[in-house]
Design a protein around this motif. Structure first.
Motif, PDB file in Angstrom:
ATOM      1  N   GLY A 126       0.918  -1.335  -0.005  1.00 29.32           N
ATOM      2  CA  GLY A 126      -0.056  -0.103   0.010  1.00 29.32           C
ATOM      3  C   GLY A 126       0.797   1.135  -0.215  1.00 29.32           C
ATOM      4  N   ARG A 127       1.993   1.172  -0.130  1.00 28.49           N
ATOM      5  CA  ARG A 127       3.158   2.300   0.079  1.00 28.49           C
ATOM      6  C   ARG A 127       2.992   3.298  -1.000  1.00 28.49           C
ATOM      7  N   GLN A 128       2.839   4.676  -0.775  1.00 31.51           N
ATOM      8  CA  GLN A 128       2.861   5.556  -1.866  1.00 31.51           C
ATOM      9  C   GLN A 128       3.771   6.657  -1.503  1.00 31.51           C
ATOM     10  N   ASN A 129       4.645   7.113  -2.317  1.00 28.85           N
ATOM     11  CA  ASN A 129       5.626   8.120  -2.011  1.00 28.85           C
ATOM     12  C   ASN A 129       5.252   9.211  -2.944  1.00 28.85           C
ATOM     13  N   ASN A 138       0.701   5.337   3.108  1.00 27.87           N
ATOM     14  CA  ASN A 138       0.079   4.111   2.973  1.00 27.87           C
ATOM     15  C   ASN A 138      -1.464   4.264   2.684  1.00 27.87           C
ATOM     16  N   LYS A 139      -1.796   3.630   1.466  1.00 24.55           N
ATOM     17  CA  LYS A 139      -2.990   3.748   0.964  1.00 24.55           C
ATOM     18  C   LYS A 139      -4.371   3.104   1.843  1.00 24.55           C
ATOM     19  N   LYS A 158       3.671   4.730  -6.532  1.00 22.36           N
ATOM     20  CA  LYS A 158       3.819   3.533  -6.216  1.00 22.36           C
ATOM     21  C   LYS A 158       5.337   2.951  -6.546  1.00 22.36           C
ATOM     22  N   ARG A 159       6.284   2.551  -5.943  1.00 20.08           N
ATOM     23  CA  ARG A 159       7.559   2.047  -6.335  1.00 20.08           C
ATOM     24  C   ARG A 159       7.492   0.941  -7.264  1.00 20.08           C
ATOM     25  N   SER A 160       8.317   0.976  -8.363  1.00 20.27           N
ATOM     26  CA  SER A 160       8.419  -0.038  -9.152  1.00 20.27           C
ATOM     27  C   SER A 160       8.710  -1.521  -8.304  1.00 20.27           C
ATOM     28  N   ASP A 162       7.724  -2.340  -5.498  1.00 17.19           N
ATOM     29  CA  ASP A 162       6.736  -2.523  -4.335  1.00 17.19           C
ATOM     30  C   ASP A 162       5.659  -3.571  -4.950  1.00 17.19           C
ATOM     31  N   ASN A 163       6.083  -4.607  -5.448  1.00 16.02           N
ATOM     32  CA  ASN A 163       4.997  -5.588  -5.721  1.00 16.02           C
ATOM     33  C   ASN A 163       5.481  -6.798  -5.007  1.00 16.02           C
TER      34      ASN A 163
END
Ligand code: AMP
Length: 216
Positions: A126-129, A138-139, A158-160, A162-163
């Motif tokens: 859920g991280r959002q920068n 965090n979403k 979203k970072r590439s 963070d999957n």
């Protein structure tokens, strides 16, 4: 004072670095951010590391040590550094000591943020920068809203890496390669272990309490 923020990916290092910068006269040096800047600017270095970052693989020590040398040799950073995401292995830790000695500096303390694997996955998914102001949200648990984030929501990215697949591989790398170097700092009496699962403000209070008790 130079400090190291240590912990798993998603452990809250970036968030606490942000809090420390706001309250102390220190500068955040995140090797991940430095590398992502290079990727964004499409430099040779950025092109070299782009796919490694996406897959969650550590980039070479030569590249990292070179970045750190540039920081430590720069007067602006003299005794004002928060290392975030560095060192990531024993070789980097030893090279850091070598460079600190060369530039007449030292580490005052190492904060190790402890967070379990399940929480890490949930946090990173859920991280959002914010690409404009650098704040991290965090979403699900800590969504950005107008009271705490003034930038346009379009800057929340979203970072590439963070999957789920990459998150699990980054966590394995942390456990197998990075975590063991805590012992290196424990032996030097520099280590402060912090429960990274309590709320953000409480974690910062604990960090602050320790920092004000240090000489330099
Ligand atoms: P971070 O922002 O700290 O989560 O780092 C993101 C990615 O950048 C990592 O998965 C690595 O590919 C790379 N990276 C960042 N810091 C280091 C480091 N100290 N050593 C090696 N690779 C790093």
């Amino acid at each position: 004072m130079n400090i190291i923020l240590f912990g798993p990916p998603g452990g809250g290092k970036g968030t606490q670095a942000y809090n420390i910068v706001k309250n102390f006269n220190l500068i955040n040096v995140s090797t991940g951010n430095l590398l992502r800047e290079e990727v964004k600017k499409k430099t040779d270095l950025g092109n070299e590391v782009k796919s490694l970052i996406k897959k969650g693989i550590l980039v070479s020590d030569v590249i990292i040590n070179d970045l750190i040398k540039k920081v430590l040799s720069n007067e602006k950073y003299q005794n004002r550094i928060i290392f975030d995401g560095f060192p990531r292995n024993l070789n980097q830790a030893k090279n850091l000591d070598f460079l600190l000695k060369k530039y007449n500096q030292k580490i005052s303390c190492v904060f190790s943020l402890q967070v379990d694997k399940e929480s890490i996955v949930k946090r990173l998914i859920g991280r959002q920068n914010c690409s404009k102001c650098g704040l991290i949200f965090n979403k699900f648990y800590n969504p950005a809203d107008k009271s705490d984030h003034l930038c346009d929501p379009k800057f929340l990215l979203k970072r590439s890496d963070d999957n789920e697949k990459t998150i699990l591989s980054r966590f394995d790398t942390y456990l197998n390669i990075t975590f063991p170097i805590l012992n290196y700092y424990k032996k030097q009496n520099l280590l402060h272990e912090i429960n990274g699962m309590i709320n953000i403000d409480q974690i910062f209070k604990e960090i602050q309490r320790i920092m004000v008790s240090l000489d330099a």
